[in-house]
Write an enzyme that holds these catalytic residues in place. Structure first.
Site, mmCIF file in Angstrom:
data_model
loop_
_atom_site.group_PDB
_atom_site.id
_atom_site.type_symbol
_atom_site.label_atom_id
_atom_site.label_comp_id
_atom_site.label_asym_id
_atom_site.label_seq_id
_atom_site.Cartn_x
_atom_site.Cartn_y
_atom_site.Cartn_z
ATOM 1 N N GLY A 11 0.813 -1.213 0.000
ATOM 2 C CA GLY A 11 0.000 0.000 0.000
ATOM 3 C C GLY A 11 0.844 1.259 0.000
ATOM 4 N N LEU A 13 0.337 4.297 1.401
ATOM 5 C CA LEU A 13 0.513 4.821 2.751
ATOM 6 C C LEU A 13 1.114 3.772 3.674
ATOM 7 C CD1 LEU A 13 0.124 6.906 5.017
ATOM 8 C CD2 LEU A 13 -2.256 6.103 5.207
ATOM 9 N N ASP A 36 -6.720 -12.180 4.223
ATOM 10 C CA ASP A 36 -7.767 -11.433 3.530
ATOM 11 C C ASP A 36 -8.660 -10.814 4.603
ATOM 12 O OD1 ASP A 36 -10.017 -10.540 2.145
ATOM 13 O OD2 ASP A 36 -10.039 -12.254 0.779
ATOM 14 N N TYR A 60 -7.560 -0.688 2.283
ATOM 15 C CA TYR A 60 -8.923 -0.434 1.798
ATOM 16 C C TYR A 60 -8.933 -0.659 0.295
ATOM 17 C CZ TYR A 60 -7.567 3.890 -0.532
ATOM 18 O OH TYR A 60 -6.981 4.800 -1.380
ATOM 19 N N ASP A 92 -11.756 12.245 4.587
ATOM 20 C CA ASP A 92 -12.619 13.421 4.614
ATOM 21 C C ASP A 92 -13.933 13.200 3.875
ATOM 22 O OD1 ASP A 92 -11.489 13.386 2.073
ATOM 23 O OD2 ASP A 92 -10.497 15.330 2.264
ATOM 24 N N TYR A 114 -18.042 5.126 -1.158
ATOM 25 C CA TYR A 114 -16.793 5.036 -0.405
ATOM 26 C C TYR A 114 -16.924 5.762 0.933
ATOM 27 C CZ TYR A 114 -11.838 5.729 0.742
ATOM 28 O OH TYR A 114 -10.622 5.764 1.375
ATOM 29 N N LYS A 118 -16.563 4.145 4.710
ATOM 30 C CA LYS A 118 -15.650 4.654 5.737
ATOM 31 C C LYS A 118 -16.408 4.990 7.029
ATOM 32 C CE LYS A 118 -11.351 4.665 4.284
ATOM 33 N NZ LYS A 118 -10.338 3.855 5.015
#
Length: 271
Positions: A11, A13, A36, A60, A92, A114, A118
């Site tokens: 990923g 990040l 998973d 994600y 955000d 999305y 979240k």
């Protein structure tokens, strides 16, 4: 302290979180090949195998509810069962848009799938890891914005393509608080080791539009910022969230990590 980082193998990040933590912590980087997140038993077994003191959950898939929402719930419950601190990375886009920055007290009102995923992930994380008992260190939900700054992000790749002739526009009405990937990674490692709980906004220290952000990237990279064409998100049939600025004043008081603004971390490189 042992920190487990989901998304830590591949990923964008997650890999930077691993890099930020490995000098001072025992870090376990995991990816989908290790477990998973849609499989609760596999996630629980992963936690039992590694026994982390803290988990930074960055994994994600934007268009996959099962990974983004259900997977986060599995990680949260496994963290609680293992007595581990949980740092959940959120976004955000849990907000629908406002004419003023959002504080942690603002109610969520997502307008995208999305964003709804979240919100569900946040709810599950805070319910599973409330930190009400000593055996459960609790969770912090770190809401952030556009993540970039090292040259390798999708945002920067897109700008370079547009500045060199690719078709497309950058929205002049979309307002966000972009954050440098390494600032965010360092802040997440800091959160893994402290006792901040609940919601925390960790956006960058400056508001920009997508177009302004693109121009900063182009100038840093020595490209023609004037080649970038403006557009308006509001003109789309399904515009999604447009103005989702995060008020990160609380983070500035709680964290040693400084979250720079885009005009600072995208300043032209010395030649």
């Amino acid at each position: 302290m042992r920190i487990l980082v989901t998304g830590g193998r591949t990923g964008y990040l997650g890999r930077r979180v691993v890099a930020a933590a490995e000098a001072t912590h025992d870090v376990v980087a995991v990816g989908s090949a290790d477990a998973d997140v849609r499989d609760e038993a596999a996630v629980r077994a992963l936690m039992e195998r590694h026994r982390p003191a803290a988990i930074v959950h960055t994994a994600y898939v934007q268009d996959d509810w099962e990974v983004t929402a259900t997977g986060a719930a599995h990680v949260a419950r496994a963290a609680a069962g293992a007595g581990a601190r949980l740092v959940l990375v959120s976004s955000d886009v849990v907000f629908g848009g406002s004419d003023r920055p959002y504080t942690e007290a603002a109610p969520t009102d997502p307008v995208s799938s999305y964003g709804r995923a979240k919100v569900a992930a946040e709810t599950e994380a805070l319910a599973a890891c409330p930190g009400a008992v000593a055996a459960c260190p609790g969770a912090v939900v770190a809401r952030t914005s556009l993540i970039l700054g090292d040259g390798a992000s999708k945002h920067e790749q897109l700008v370079r393509a547009l500045a060199t002739g690719a078709e497309g526009v950058l929205f002049e009405d979309e307002r966000r608080c972009p954050v440098h990937v390494d600032d965010l990674a360092t802040a997440l490692v800091e959160l893994a080791g402290n006792d901040v709980r609940g919601l925390l906004h960790v956006g960058g220290g400056e508001t920009t539009s997508r177009l302004e952000l693109g121009r900063l990237i182009a100038r840093r990279d020595g490209l023609d910022a004037g080649a970038l064409r403006p557009g308006r998100r509001a003109d789309l049939a399904d515009p999604g969230p447009i103005d989702v600025r995060l008020d990160s004043a609380l983070a500035a008081t709680l964290l040693a990590t400084r979250l720079r603004g885009a005009s600072e971390f995208l300043a032209p490189r010395p030649r």
